[in-house]
Write a protein that holds these residues in place. Structure first.
Motif, mmCIF file in Angstrom:
data_model
loop_
_atom_site.group_PDB
_atom_site.id
_atom_site.type_symbol
_atom_site.label_atom_id
_atom_site.label_comp_id
_atom_site.label_asym_id
_atom_site.label_seq_id
_atom_site.Cartn_x
_atom_site.Cartn_y
_atom_site.Cartn_z
ATOM 1 N N UNK A 120 -17.708 -22.876 12.013
ATOM 2 C CA UNK A 120 -16.836 -23.641 12.904
ATOM 3 C C UNK A 120 -15.753 -22.773 13.542
ATOM 4 N N UNK A 121 -15.362 -21.691 12.863
ATOM 5 C CA UNK A 121 -14.192 -20.913 13.291
ATOM 6 C C UNK A 121 -14.519 -19.647 14.077
ATOM 7 N N UNK A 249 -18.879 -20.370 34.767
ATOM 8 C CA UNK A 249 -19.108 -18.980 34.393
ATOM 9 C C UNK A 249 -20.082 -18.880 33.222
ATOM 10 N N UNK A 250 -20.774 -17.750 33.130
ATOM 11 C CA UNK A 250 -21.776 -17.582 32.067
ATOM 12 C C UNK A 250 -21.137 -17.470 30.685
ATOM 13 N N UNK A 251 -19.906 -16.994 30.626
ATOM 14 C CA UNK A 251 -19.227 -16.935 29.331
ATOM 15 C C UNK A 251 -19.031 -18.339 28.761
ATOM 16 N N UNK A 252 -18.574 -19.248 29.612
ATOM 17 C CA UNK A 252 -18.378 -20.630 29.174
ATOM 18 C C UNK A 252 -19.701 -21.273 28.779
ATOM 19 N N UNK A 253 -20.754 -21.016 29.572
ATOM 20 C CA UNK A 253 -22.066 -21.611 29.298
ATOM 21 C C UNK A 253 -22.636 -21.112 27.975
ATOM 22 N N UNK A 254 -22.578 -19.794 27.774
ATOM 23 C CA UNK A 254 -23.101 -19.223 26.527
ATOM 24 C C UNK A 254 -22.239 -19.616 25.332
ATOM 25 N N UNK A 260 -21.981 -24.904 19.971
ATOM 26 C CA UNK A 260 -22.601 -26.160 19.546
ATOM 27 C C UNK A 260 -23.677 -25.905 18.498
ATOM 28 N N UNK A 261 -24.394 -24.785 18.651
ATOM 29 C CA UNK A 261 -25.419 -24.435 17.670
ATOM 30 C C UNK A 261 -24.786 -24.117 16.314
ATOM 31 N N UNK A 262 -23.711 -23.316 16.333
ATOM 32 C CA UNK A 262 -23.035 -22.948 15.084
ATOM 33 C C UNK A 262 -22.354 -24.146 14.436
ATOM 34 N N UNK A 263 -21.813 -25.053 15.253
ATOM 35 C CA UNK A 263 -21.174 -26.253 14.694
ATOM 36 C C UNK A 263 -22.193 -27.133 13.991
#
Length: 354
Positions: A120-121, A249-254, A260-263
């Motif tokens: 989460x962190x 931007x791609x940074x925000x998308x990635x 979301x995957x890690x959460x």
């Protein structure tokens, strides 16, 4: 006063042992799930390793893989203990190992909980990793003839198409770098010369973006060059009109994709941690209930099981005292070794004088 003190008869002990045996094998499958999640995340990160600064990005998947392997090993071993606890003769060989094993389980569950928190962190660290990696990747976009970088154009283009994004923070990031290779520039052209001279670093900068930034859903043909020049296009205002370029931007998308995957993985690991903790508590109750049988020759007699023999406060105090004793013992040993060294140093001196 003991914590979670429960009375057991033979029937309850057998049911507890059978239930724990089943739970341990469910935990083995949970460990396989955690291992698989770590492996999947590692593969997903490696897919886009060219646009990531990999200093810390693989810490989470490596931790998940390690926790998955340890979970399978610990719970497989615990399942064997629970199965053998139904037979007093077989259980006798496990008695000396149970306390150390439960201590290892306790530390394992602490590590598992911290791995869940890390999932989460890690957003902040992941954001800086992506920011630096995308910045470097965009810088090498034009180097299609350079060995080791010739794949970067395809990587960035596929990334922008797949994630419907443009640039690092936005499409204007492409205005600040030369993304067109020199081999495709006509240096005899006055426009090219003027643009290169107008830049301090001698770069060919344009208010344009690669084709992969274009939104195919837009009804208007893609405007990828002279994006900020309203007079260059009919009925166009780049400040007010909905551009047919990807805004995000791609940074925000990635970051959204991996966060979301890690959460989700962190939530699954938390559930596994709760399950593992309940298994550890059950195993402790089974251990103490078997240890407290008054007459081992009469397996049907009642016994008491508990999680902690004393209260939390007393247990904490005794643990601190044990640690202090270990520290004092190490100091005494170090002092004894120092004294021996001093005596050994003095002896040759006395022999020399005589």
């Amino acid at each position: 006063m003991a914590v979670l003190k429960v009375k057991f008869n033979q029937k309850k002990r057998v049911k507890l042992a059978q239930g724990l045996w089943l739970m341990n094998w469910f935990s083995v499958f949970a460990g396989i799930l955690v291992f698989s999640m770590g492996l999947f995340l590692k593969i997903e990160l490696r897919k886009r390793s060219e646009v990531m600064d990999n200093s810390e990005s693989h810490f989470v998947p490596n931790s998940l893989i390690l926790m998955g392997i340890l979970s399978c090993a610990f719970n497989g071993f615990a399942g064997k203990i629970c199965y053998d606890s139904l037979d007093p003769a077989k259980f006798a060989k496990w008695k000396p190992l149970l306390k150390p094993y439960l201590a290892l389980c306790f530390f394992f569950n602490i590590l598992l909980f911290f791995v869940a928190l890390i999932c989460f962190l890690m957003r902040g660290s992941l954001e800086s990793t992506l920011a630096q990696g995308l910045k470097n990747g965009m810088k090498f976009y034009r180097d299609t003839d350079t060995p080791g970088r010739c794949f970067m154009k395809k990587t960035i283009d596929m990334l922008q198409i797949e994630f419907k994004c443009c640039g690092n923070s936005g499409f204007k990031d492409w205005f600040e770098i030369q993304w067109i290779s020199n081999r495709y520039l006509d240096f005899s052209s006055k426009e090219v010369k003027d643009r290169i001279k107008s830049n301090v670093d001698g770069r060919y900068l344009v208010d344009g973006v690669p084709f992969s930034c274009c939104n195919p859903s837009s009804p208007r043909p893609c405007i990828q060059y002279q994006v900020t020049n309203n007079s260059a296009h009919y009925s166009y205002d780049y400040q007010t009109e909905e551009l047919n370029l990807w805004r995000r931007g791609c940074r925000e998308a990635l970051l959204h994709y991996y966060s979301s995957m890690m959460s989700s993985m962190g939530a699954v690991v938390l559930l596994v941690w709760l399950f593992e903790t309940s298994v550890m508590v059950g195993l402790r109750l089974l251990h103490t209930s078997l240890e407290s049988i008054a007459n081992p020759e009469d397996p049907e007699c009642e016994s008491e099981g508990w999680v902690l023999e004393n209260s939390l406060k007393d247990t904490f105090k005794s643990a601190l005292e044990s640690l202090k004793k270990i520290g004092k013992f190490n100091q005494v040993e170090a002092g004894a070794e120092g004294a021996e060294g001093e005596e050994g140093g003095k002896t040759p001196a006395i022999a020399t004088v005589s």
